[in-house]
Design a protein around this motif. Sequence first.
Motif, mmCIF file in Angstrom:
data_model
loop_
_atom_site.group_PDB
_atom_site.id
_atom_site.type_symbol
_atom_site.label_atom_id
_atom_site.label_comp_id
_atom_site.label_asym_id
_atom_site.label_seq_id
_atom_site.Cartn_x
_atom_site.Cartn_y
_atom_site.Cartn_z
ATOM 1 N N GLY A 115 -27.607 4.031 -35.484
ATOM 2 C CA GLY A 115 -27.958 3.257 -36.679
ATOM 3 C C GLY A 115 -29.279 3.712 -37.282
ATOM 4 O O GLY A 115 -29.504 3.571 -38.490
ATOM 5 N N ARG A 116 -30.186 4.227 -36.435
ATOM 6 C CA ARG A 116 -31.479 4.699 -36.970
ATOM 7 C C ARG A 116 -31.277 5.878 -37.911
ATOM 8 O O ARG A 116 -32.021 6.030 -38.873
ATOM 9 C CB ARG A 116 -32.405 5.124 -35.824
ATOM 10 N N LEU A 117 -30.259 6.704 -37.636
ATOM 11 C CA LEU A 117 -30.005 7.837 -38.529
ATOM 12 C C LEU A 117 -29.596 7.335 -39.905
ATOM 13 O O LEU A 117 -29.949 7.904 -40.925
ATOM 14 C CB LEU A 117 -28.928 8.760 -37.951
ATOM 15 N N LEU A 160 -24.629 7.254 -28.339
ATOM 16 C CA LEU A 160 -24.597 6.771 -29.730
ATOM 17 C C LEU A 160 -25.448 5.516 -29.956
ATOM 18 O O LEU A 160 -25.461 4.974 -31.066
ATOM 19 C CB LEU A 160 -23.143 6.474 -30.149
ATOM 20 N N HIS A 161 -26.171 5.037 -28.944
ATOM 21 C CA HIS A 161 -26.775 3.700 -29.032
ATOM 22 C C HIS A 161 -27.742 3.530 -30.198
ATOM 23 O O HIS A 161 -27.867 2.458 -30.763
ATOM 24 C CB HIS A 161 -27.453 3.318 -27.708
ATOM 25 N N ASP A 162 -28.461 4.600 -30.580
ATOM 26 C CA ASP A 162 -29.446 4.475 -31.664
ATOM 27 C C ASP A 162 -28.963 5.107 -32.967
ATOM 28 O O ASP A 162 -29.768 5.344 -33.866
ATOM 29 C CB ASP A 162 -30.771 5.145 -31.248
ATOM 30 N N HIS A 168 -27.794 -3.499 -27.120
ATOM 31 C CA HIS A 168 -28.545 -2.691 -26.156
ATOM 32 C C HIS A 168 -29.999 -3.135 -26.014
ATOM 33 O O HIS A 168 -30.667 -2.742 -25.069
ATOM 34 C CB HIS A 168 -28.406 -1.181 -26.433
ATOM 35 N N HIS A 169 -30.498 -3.970 -26.935
ATOM 36 C CA HIS A 169 -31.858 -4.515 -26.755
ATOM 37 C C HIS A 169 -31.842 -5.951 -26.237
ATOM 38 O O HIS A 169 -32.888 -6.469 -25.860
ATOM 39 C CB HIS A 169 -32.640 -4.441 -28.080
ATOM 40 N N ASN A 170 -30.684 -6.591 -26.224
ATOM 41 C CA ASN A 170 -30.590 -7.975 -25.728
ATOM 42 C C ASN A 170 -29.240 -8.184 -25.023
ATOM 43 O O ASN A 170 -28.413 -8.997 -25.461
ATOM 44 C CB ASN A 170 -30.772 -8.975 -26.875
HETATM 45 FE FE LIG Z 1 -32.402 1.118 -29.770
#
Ligand SMILES: [Fe+2]
Length: 409
Positions: A274-276, A270-272, A336-338
Motif C-alpha cells: 500500500g505504501r507504493l 506484500l505487506h507494505d 499487520h500492525h494490529n
Molecule cells: Fe507496515
Amino acid sequence: MMVVPIDKIKSGQILAEEVRDINGRLLLSKGHAIEANHIRIFKIWGIPEVKLVGADHHDDEPDSSIDPEFIEQIKEDVKTLFCHVDLEHPAIKEVYKIAVQFRCKHNIIVENGDLPLDDQSIPRHDREKDFLKTLQAKKIILPEIPSIAFELQEVIENPISSAEHIAQVVSKSPSLTAVLLRIVNSSYFCLPSSSKISTVSHAVSLIGTQEISVLALGISVFSIFKNIPKETIDMHSFVRHSLLCGLLSRVIAAYKNVPQTEQLFVSGLLHDLGRLILYIYFPDESRNVLARSRNCNKLLHQEEKEYLGCDHAQLGVELMKQWNLPLILENNILFHHNPSEAQQPVPATIIHLADIIANSLGIGSSGEKFIPSLDYHAWENFDISPSSFETIIGQATHQFHALESVLHA
Ligand SMILES: [Fe+2]
Ligand SMILES: [Fe+2]
C-alpha cells in the motif's frame, strides 16, 4: 556451544541446536550425533554452519574484532529506534539484542537527519482528503496485476498442481523464467553443482511446486513497480524490506507448524505494498507524512492515518481486492500492525513479528524509521519463545543474502 562451518563438522559431533531447512522444516534435532549423511543433507539445503556441543564459544561474548566504541554507539543509536516499544518486554529485549549484534557485524548504522517538510501542502486529515475514499471511488486507476501472477496464485492455492502446469504458466514470460532459473541455480538452494537446472519443470521436480510458484509470484508482482523513479522511492530498499519480511514470516510459520507457509511468505512480501500506492499516486502528501514522522519521532503508519485518513495497510488491501487475491492475504496485510483485531490473528501476528524484526535489523526499509509497536495482546496469544528468535533470524537472513545476491546480479 560452538558454531562450526559445515565443511569443518566431523561425524559423531553432537548438535547443540536443531537444524532446519530453507522452509524452516526440521532436518535434525538438538542432541543428535551428526553422521556423514546429515552433513550431505545440510549441504543440499544450504545450511552454512551449525551449533555443536562444546565449550569454546559463548554467544554473549562480544566479537573481539569489533571496536567496543562502535558497539556502544550502535547500542545507543538502535535504542532510539525502539522509542515506541517497551525495551523491558522479553520479546523486544531479545529483538534489540540481536539487532545490535547483527548491525555491529554487518556495519549497519542508524541513519539520522530530518527530512524537508512542506507544511503548506497537507493539512491535517479532513473528510475532503480521505485517500481511501479517493481510491474506492476509482478516481485513480490502480495498476493491473500481471495475468501470470494471477495464474501463479491459483497454482499456489491448489495443492495438486502439477510440475507441468506451473512450468506452462512460468514459461509464458521469458524474463521471469530467466530470473527463476538464476535463483534455483544459486546458493539459495545450494543444490549439488552436478544438477545444473535448465528448465522450470526440472526446478519444480527438485524444489517443489509451491516454492517455485511463490518465488515467481513475488518476482512478477514487484516487476509492476520497477520503473518508479528513485526520487519517489528507493525500490531497492523497499524490496529488501519486503523480501526479508516474507522470509521471516515463512520461517516463523514453520516454527509454529502453521500450514501454508508459502501463503505467509507472499503476505510478508506484500505487506507494505500500500505504501507504493501512496508514493506513486500521492507523492507530495506521502513525502510530507514521511518527513513528519521522522522529524517528530512518530510512527509512520499512525501519521498516515492522521494526515491521509487511512494507512498503507488499508490501501494495500484495496490493491489485493482489485487483484482478486485470496482473503487470507487481506487479513494478514490489513492487520499487520494490529493483529489481535484480525479475524485470523495467528497469520497476522506472524507478519507483525516479521515486520518488527525486519525493521530492527535495518535491512532495507519501506519508509518506517522506528520499530513498530508490539501488539501485546497478539503476542500473549501467540506462544513463541523469544529464545527462538536467534535461530529464526539466522535462518531467514541467511536465505535473504543468498536470494538477494541473485536478484540483483
Ligand atoms: Fe507496515
Ligand atoms: Fe513493513
